[in-house]
Design an enzyme around this catalytic site. Structure first.
Site, PDB file in Angstrom:
ATOM      1  CB  CYS A 111      -0.982  -0.083   1.152  1.00  0.00           C
ATOM      2  SG  CYS A 111      -1.887  -1.580   1.240  1.00  0.00           S
ATOM      3  CG  HIS A 265      -3.324   3.348   2.017  1.00  0.00           C
ATOM      4  ND1 HIS A 265      -3.810   2.788   0.584  1.00  0.00           N
ATOM      5  CD2 HIS A 265      -3.417   2.372   2.747  1.00  0.00           C
ATOM      6  CE1 HIS A 265      -3.976   1.581   0.990  1.00  0.00           C
ATOM      7  NE2 HIS A 265      -3.794   1.049   2.281  1.00  0.00           N
ATOM      8  CG  ASN A 295      -6.697  -1.015   1.177  1.00  0.00           C
ATOM      9  OD1 ASN A 295      -6.078  -0.412   0.366  1.00  0.00           O
ATOM     10  ND2 ASN A 295      -6.372  -1.339   2.591  1.00  0.00           N
TER      11      ASN A 295
HETATM   12  O1  UT7 Z   1      -3.914  -1.494   3.353  1.00  0.00           O
HETATM   13  C1  UT7 Z   1      -3.452  -2.140   4.288  1.00  0.00           C
HETATM   14  C2  UT7 Z   1      -3.540  -1.496   5.721  1.00  0.00           C
HETATM   15  N1  UT7 Z   1      -4.811  -2.374   6.251  1.00  0.00           N
HETATM   16  C3  UT7 Z   1      -5.465  -1.724   7.083  1.00  0.00           C
HETATM   17  O2  UT7 Z   1      -5.098  -0.637   7.539  1.00  0.00           O
HETATM   18  C4  UT7 Z   1      -6.461  -2.443   7.789  1.00  0.00           C
HETATM   19  C5  UT7 Z   1      -6.486  -2.018   9.264  1.00  0.00           C
HETATM   20  N2  UT7 Z   1      -7.448  -2.626  10.112  1.00  0.00           N
HETATM   21  C6  UT7 Z   1      -8.492  -2.485  10.184  1.00  0.00           C
HETATM   22  O3  UT7 Z   1      -9.076  -1.601   9.435  1.00  0.00           O
HETATM   23  C7  UT7 Z   1      -9.756  -2.952  11.069  1.00  0.00           C
HETATM   24  O4  UT7 Z   1      -8.874  -4.077  11.977  1.00  0.00           O
HETATM   25  C8  UT7 Z   1     -10.628  -4.107  10.356  1.00  0.00           C
HETATM   26  C9  UT7 Z   1     -11.640  -3.191   9.755  1.00  0.00           C
HETATM   27  C10 UT7 Z   1      -9.760  -5.203   9.600  1.00  0.00           C
HETATM   28  C11 UT7 Z   1     -11.439  -4.736  11.327  1.00  0.00           C
HETATM   29  O5  UT7 Z   1     -12.017  -4.149  12.131  1.00  0.00           O
HETATM   30  P1  UT7 Z   1     -12.151  -4.444  13.877  1.00  0.00           P
HETATM   31  O6  UT7 Z   1     -12.922  -3.190  14.444  1.00  0.00           O
HETATM   32  O7  UT7 Z   1     -10.756  -4.452  14.198  1.00  0.00           O
HETATM   33  O8  UT7 Z   1     -12.880  -5.584  13.775  1.00  0.00           O
HETATM   34  P2  UT7 Z   1     -12.376  -7.126  14.478  1.00  0.00           P
HETATM   35  O9  UT7 Z   1     -11.570  -7.890  13.479  1.00  0.00           O
HETATM   36  O10 UT7 Z   1     -12.031  -6.991  15.854  1.00  0.00           O
HETATM   37  O11 UT7 Z   1     -13.776  -7.911  14.262  1.00  0.00           O
HETATM   38  C12 UT7 Z   1     -14.751  -7.696  15.165  1.00  0.00           C
HETATM   39  C13 UT7 Z   1     -15.974  -8.576  14.889  1.00  0.00           C
HETATM   40  C14 UT7 Z   1     -15.381 -10.000  15.036  1.00  0.00           C
HETATM   41  O12 UT7 Z   1     -16.575 -10.704  15.576  1.00  0.00           O
HETATM   42  P3  UT7 Z   1     -16.497 -11.080  17.114  1.00  0.00           P
HETATM   43  O13 UT7 Z   1     -15.442 -12.036  17.174  1.00  0.00           O
HETATM   44  O14 UT7 Z   1     -16.434 -10.165  17.898  1.00  0.00           O
HETATM   45  O15 UT7 Z   1     -17.838 -11.912  17.163  1.00  0.00           O
HETATM   46  C15 UT7 Z   1     -15.476 -10.424  13.425  1.00  0.00           C
HETATM   47  O16 UT7 Z   1     -15.586 -12.008  13.379  1.00  0.00           O
HETATM   48  O17 UT7 Z   1     -16.456  -8.319  13.436  1.00  0.00           O
HETATM   49  C16 UT7 Z   1     -16.558  -9.681  13.031  1.00  0.00           C
HETATM   50  N3  UT7 Z   1     -16.265  -9.479  11.532  1.00  0.00           N
HETATM   51  C17 UT7 Z   1     -17.175  -8.886  10.666  1.00  0.00           C
HETATM   52  N4  UT7 Z   1     -18.440  -8.964  10.694  1.00  0.00           N
HETATM   53  C18 UT7 Z   1     -19.343  -8.550   9.738  1.00  0.00           C
HETATM   54  C19 UT7 Z   1     -14.971  -9.391  10.837  1.00  0.00           C
HETATM   55  N5  UT7 Z   1     -15.279  -9.192   9.470  1.00  0.00           N
HETATM   56  C20 UT7 Z   1     -16.598  -8.966   9.316  1.00  0.00           C
HETATM   57  C21 UT7 Z   1     -17.502  -8.588   8.455  1.00  0.00           C
HETATM   58  N6  UT7 Z   1     -18.868  -8.479   8.549  1.00  0.00           N
HETATM   59  N7  UT7 Z   1     -17.164  -8.316   6.998  1.00  0.00           N
END
Ligand code: UT7
Length: 338
Positions: A111, A265, A295
């Site tokens: 990225c 980004h 992204n």
């Molecule tokens: O370009 C490279 C750079 N990349 C980035 O900058 C990504 C950086 N990270 C992020 O933007 C965030 O960490 C994410 C958007 C990837 C994830 O957000 P989060 O608030 O950290 O969510 P999480 O991974 O803690 O997941 C929370 C919950 C989980 O469920 P439980 O375990 O709490 O029941 C996941 O299973 O959300 C669930 N979940 C989803 N639910 C619905 C994960 N993906 C999804 C989805 N739809 N697509």
């Protein structure tokens, strides 16, 4: 000697896929995706390839700069999703555009790729080795997504962005023989760069290549997909990006208050809001494309820059910050006077 962006272009696949579309094929929702990331839709490639998107974006950038493909000396494509291992995407683009004089190669910095490529072009131009560079960030990330992993596949999209960069004398004029597109544009240009890498933490965002497969080792040729520890990448981004921006502002001798736009980004709106807060900058100075592009890794920054350019948001003399961050881990920032 200074270097300036004199033209931009971008290209997105025809097909748009909304969050609601995704919720019909996996356990997700528009509410989850848009509230956690700001993404509402993305473009996914069907017939388009990384090379075809690059050629279209680069062609538009040349047109915007008012120069011919034959004037390009250096052609760099930043991508992690080239269509071939070899030839490079840059060589494919050279052929597609007819940039017969160009030296062409790819850069892999995920990225941060466009920023790494821009800095590389700047270095070549500054030293006088080349005069005109075409820098492209392009991805078809959809082909390296695990479409059964909702935690990654909803985040990414496909597309390409490009910029023409040209060397000018200190007074803003081109040297004789440097072609159209310059002297009236004045000085300023790319004022300062800052970049870094942290391979020690690289596995938090990874997509494996082929394993050894030869007469000594027989590994199955199975495709691999992007895996990400989202929270670790998030923590990396919100701490590294503001620090990188402060360093590059310092290097340029420019105060954050003088910056008209911060072109970051486009990974997550919450990362952008956090960076704005840490820099004590108005979040309105952080334009967005992630809502309609998702992204797009190396293509995020140049697509957004081109959208701003096409909307007439960039005026001569405006100071802008550009910053990329992601896989590697890598990061890079620049201060530019438009
Ligand atoms: O370009 C490279 C750079 N990349 C980035 O900058 C990504 C950086 N990270 C992020 O933007 C965030 O960490 C994410 C958007 C990837 C994830 O957000 P989060 O608030 O950290 O969510 P999480 O991974 O803690 O997941 C929370 C919950 C989980 O469920 P439980 O375990 O709490 O029941 C996941 O299973 O959300 C669930 N979940 C989803 N639910 C619905 C994960 N993906 C999804 C989805 N739809 N697509």
């Amino acid at each position: 000697m200074t270097t300036r962006i004199i033209g931009t272009g971008s290209s997105l696949p025809k097909q748009t896929v909304t969050n609601d579309d995704l919720s019909k094929i996996m356990d997700t929702s528009d509410e989850w995706i848009s509230s956690r990331t700001g993404i509402r839709e993305r473009h996914l490639a069907k017939e388009e390839t990384t090379a075809s998107l690059s050629v279209e974006a680069a062609g538009k950038a040349l047109q915007n700069a008012g120069i011919r493909a034959e004037e390009v000396d250096l052609l760099i494509v930043a991508t992690i999703t080239g269509d071939y291992v070899t030839p490079s995407t840059a060589c494919e683009v050279q052929a597609g555009l007819g940039a017969s004089r160009a030296v062409a190669f790819d850069i892999n910095a995920a990225c941060s790729g466009f920023m790494f490529a821009l800095h590389t072009a700047h270095a070549y131009l500054q030293t006088g080795i080349y005069r005109t560079a075409l820098v492209v960030g392009a991805e078809t990330l959809s082909k390296i997504m695990d479409w059964s992993d909702r935690s990654t596949c909803v985040l990414f999209g496909d597309g390409a962005g490009a910029a023409v960069v040209r060397a000018f004398g200190e007074d803003g004029t081109e040297k004789e023989g440097m072609g159209k597109g310059g002297s009236e544009k004045g000085c300023g240009g790319l004022l300062a760069f800052e970049q870094g890498s942290d391979g020690f933490r690289g596995k938090v965002l990874a997509c494996e290549g082929r394993k050894n497969h030869n007469p000594l080792v027989q590994n199955p040729l199975v495709p691999s997909y992007v895996g990400m520890d989202g929270q670790e990448v998030y923590k990396f981004a919100v701490s590294t990006v503001p620090a990188s921006i402060l360093r590059v502002l310092d290097r340029a001798g420019v105060d954050a208050g003088e910056i008209k736009y911060f072109v970051l980004h486009q990974a997550n709106i919450r990362i952008i809001q956090s960076v704005a807060k840490r820099l004590k900058a108005d979040v309105g100075k952080f334009p967005l494309s992630l809502d309609h592009c998702g992204n797009v890794s190396a293509a995020s920054v140049p697509i957004l820059l081109d959208e701003m350019n096409q909307k007439g948001m960039l005026e001569k003399g405006d100071k802008i910050v550009m910053s990329g961050f992601g896989g590697g881990l890598t990061w890079a920032s620049a201060v530019i006077e438009w």
